[in-house]
Write a protein that holds these residues in place. Structure first.
Motif, PDB file in Angstrom:
ATOM      1  N   THR A   1      60.926 -31.798   4.598  1.00 42.24           N
ATOM      2  CA  THR A   1      60.162 -33.004   4.911  1.00 42.24           C
ATOM      3  C   THR A   1      61.046 -34.047   5.580  1.00 42.24           C
ATOM      4  O   THR A   1      60.670 -34.657   6.590  1.00 42.24           O
TER       5      THR A   1
ATOM      6  N   CYS B   1      60.544 -35.630   9.386  1.00 39.52           N
ATOM      7  CA  CYS B   1      60.242 -37.042   9.608  1.00 39.52           C
ATOM      8  C   CYS B   1      61.082 -37.641  10.738  1.00 39.52           C
ATOM      9  O   CYS B   1      60.710 -38.670  11.303  1.00 39.52           O
TER      10      CYS B   1
ATOM     11  N   ASP C   1      57.141 -34.521  -2.418  1.00 42.58           N
ATOM     12  CA  ASP C   1      56.268 -33.452  -1.914  1.00 42.58           C
ATOM     13  C   ASP C   1      55.251 -33.155  -3.010  1.00 42.58           C
ATOM     14  O   ASP C   1      55.562 -32.492  -3.998  1.00 42.58           O
TER      15      ASP C   1
ATOM     16  N   VAL D   1      54.369 -36.538   1.085  1.00 41.69           N
ATOM     17  CA  VAL D   1      53.773 -35.442   1.849  1.00 41.69           C
ATOM     18  C   VAL D   1      53.117 -34.469   0.881  1.00 41.69           C
ATOM     19  O   VAL D   1      53.103 -34.675  -0.326  1.00 41.69           O
TER      20      VAL D   1
ATOM     21  N   ALA E   1      54.040 -31.083   6.909  1.00 46.52           N
ATOM     22  CA  ALA E   1      55.395 -31.600   7.104  1.00 46.52           C
ATOM     23  C   ALA E   1      56.450 -30.613   6.626  1.00 46.52           C
ATOM     24  O   ALA E   1      57.498 -30.441   7.268  1.00 46.52           O
ATOM     25  N   VAL E   2      56.200 -29.957   5.507  1.00 49.70           N
ATOM     26  CA  VAL E   2      57.189 -29.037   4.945  1.00 49.70           C
ATOM     27  C   VAL E   2      57.419 -27.846   5.868  1.00 49.70           C
ATOM     28  O   VAL E   2      58.559 -27.508   6.216  1.00 49.70           O
TER      29      VAL E   2
END
Length: 573
Positions: free
Chosen positions: A194, A198, A220, A387, A418-419
């Protein structure tokens, strides 16, 4: 090994194997910043409007126990079979990843329940799932580029940072069993991915995480767990972990459980069992529709939610009880008109009923975040990045902003991806996270020379014509210690037997004395055969711990014979 594999890489592919949903992303080496995901996963049937960039972590086995379908396709086919009463012998498994969370005695024999409550060994399900995602990926890539070789792919598999070493090894072994070459496989910690992702976002987000010296927390929040890590941006642009990973079972599935408890109370447990058994398609429609409502639920803007309830559920409820909806609501100690009907197939549920379903997991998460932020070394952390699928919930975001006003909460667009997108970037440049904080103290069991000033008399044993102390904890690295990627600690010893058995232990204690102390855990045993042609006292055994990567590696080497052995976890023998 990794560098050789990476030099031959055409693309990097990442798999996000989640509790509720799974998916993948990839980018080509010639255009690493253009990260692609599967265009769309969709559910058929009445809930055909349910579209997602991930698909449920669900596996369907045929009556022979062979893999048949994955994701929405698995659930929809099982539902269709059940509608025609042809599902007997078929087995559907859902949300089985949680078996790896906080499992102190994890083995490859660990079992999970199928849709009907029958047990099965979990490991093959993980293998089938990863194999399906891999094959789906290969088909997608083959549409875009001709004559590529599978050996040109570097794979990344995301894992929660809060998992222990056995769970990570479980996932690695499952990926290898699914046909992924171990030399082309990296494990990536989800919160780190994440942070990496970003960096690519707009100025508002990037300014909080990319400035040199900035410190920020990543939360997360997925279906099963909250996975939390804290990072600092180094002057060279890399990330430094400044607090060991933490978290807990505070994900979105606990909201789902509260919703199902309400349905049980309203319609009766027998009715829900019959719905699952005989009208499985309707059951999935009910759960999928609530998933959409859960993602959009907002305390201020949402006065009520409307859930479609199939006629079959009403019929099953009336079969077991003649109570009206008003009577059923009253039996749940809910205020009048908090749950009403809309037509013949909808429930209108007041927001005051829904809100408590969210509160327990989120309250536990916020309590944990407050305790972390109160630590002295966290005083410069003023940004929290949220996230994960459950992190997309407006209720969760608003609750966090209200309860932790001192920090700035950032929720990136497509927070649920995102991960996996960050994992692709990690695969392209794993050195972006060169430092990590140890979650445990690691070491080996050893004999020490007895010293009456520091050893209790009852610890001494007579061996090799001298007094020794057994079960001493030989520390290689301590909890909360910072280690660099590839950092190694090597110790030498002399073999006492033809077969050297090095026992590796861990503990959360900072300064353990004995491997028999409370909290010390045997992590694994490494065996190495010494030469019989050379006296043992003339041979040297090197024990090397390699830290800093996603996984711990222990190597034992006899420098006299050049023989080597690597860490084998006890639970995987």
């Amino acid at each position: 090994m990794a560098s050789n594999a990476q030099s031959k890489t055409l693309l990097v592919a990442a798999f996000d194997f989640g509790t509720t949903y799974s998916g993948y992303a990839f980018s080509f080496r010639f255009d690493p910043n253009t990260i692609q995901t599967n265009r769309i996963w969709y559910a058929s049937g009445r809930a055909s409007t349910f579209l997602s960039l991930k698909t449920p972590t669900s596996v369907l086995l045929n009556p022979k126990g062979e893999f048949d379908k994955f994701g929405f396709e698995a659930e929809d086919k099982y539902a269709a079979l059940a509608e025609d009463d042809e599902h007997h012998g078929w087995r559907l498994f859902r949300r089985f990843k949680m078996v790896l969370h906080s499992n102190e005695h994890l083995t490859k024999d660990v079992t999970v329940e199928d849709f009907c409550g029958t047990q099965m060994t979990a490991f093959p399900l993980f293998v089938m799932s990863i194999k399906y995602l891999k094959e789906h990926l290969l088909k997608e890539v083959s549409r875009q580029i001709d004559r590529f070789k599978e050996t040109e792919i570097l794979y990344v598999l995301t894992v929660p940072a809060i998992w222990d070493d056995n769970a990570k090894r479980f996932m690695r072994d499952a990926a290898i069993a699914a046909g992924v070459d171990s030399k082309r496989l990296k494990l990536a910690l989800e919160p780190e991915c994440t942070s990496i992702w970003c960096e690519t976002l707009g100025k508002d987000v990037k300014g909080s995480v990319a400035i040199k010296g900035s410190q920020f927390m990543v939360v997360d929040l997925g279906g099963g767990t909250a996975d939390i890590s804290v990072h600092q941006r180094k002057p060279d642009g890399t990330l430094k972990e400044i607090h060991k990973a933490s978290g807990g079972p505070w994900g979105g599935i606990y909201v789902d459980e509260n919703y199902m408890k309400m349905l049980n109370g309203l319609f009766g447990e027998e009715a829900l069992i019959d719905l699952r058994k005989y009208k499985t398609s309707d059951y999935f429609d009910v759960t999928r529709e609530f998933e959409l409502k859960k993602r959009s639920f907002d305390t201020d803007k949402t006065k009520h939610i409307i859930i479609r309830i199939s006629a079959s559920l009403w019929d099953f409820a009336e079969k077991y009880s003649a109570k009206s909806l008003h009577e059923r609501t009253a039996s749940l100690n809910m205020r009048e008109n908090s749950i009403t009907t809309r037509g013949k197939d909808k429930l209108k549920i007041d927001a005051a009923v829904v809100r408590p379903w969210f509160e327990r997991p989120i309250d536990l998460l916020i309590q944990h975040l407050k305790s972390l932020l109160a630590e002295p070394k966290m005083k410069k952390v003023r940004t929290v990045i949220l996230v994960g699928g459950f992190g997309e919930s407006p209720y969760v975001q608003k609750k966090m902003r209200n309860e932790i006003p001192a920090v700035r909460l950032i929720v990136p667009g497509d927070a649920g991806l995102a991960v996996v997108k960050g994992a692709v970037r990690f695969g392209n440049n794993a050195t972006i996270v060169p430092y990590r904080i140890m979650k445990y103290t690691y070491g080996t069991r050893m004999f020490d020379i007895f010293d009456g000033k520091k050893h209790p008399n009852e610890k001494q044993v007579w061996l090799d014509e001298k007094w020794l102390v057994d079960n001493c904890f030989n520390v290689f690295v301590r909890v909360n210690e910072e280690v660099g990627m590839g950092q190694q600690v090597t110790r030498e010893s002399t073999p006492a037997l033809k077969i050297s058995k090095t026992q590796v232990y861990r503990t959360t204690q900072d300064n353990p004395k004995y491997t028999t102390d409370a909290g010390c855990e045997l992590l694994g045993t490494v065996q190495l055969e010494s030469s019989t042609d050379i006296p043992l006292q003339q041979q040297v055994i090197e024990t090397t711990f390699m830290f800093g990567n996603t996984e711990l590696l222990v190597k034992i080497k006899n420098t006299t014979t050049e023989k080597e052995a690597y860490m084998t976890f006890e639970c995987f023998k």
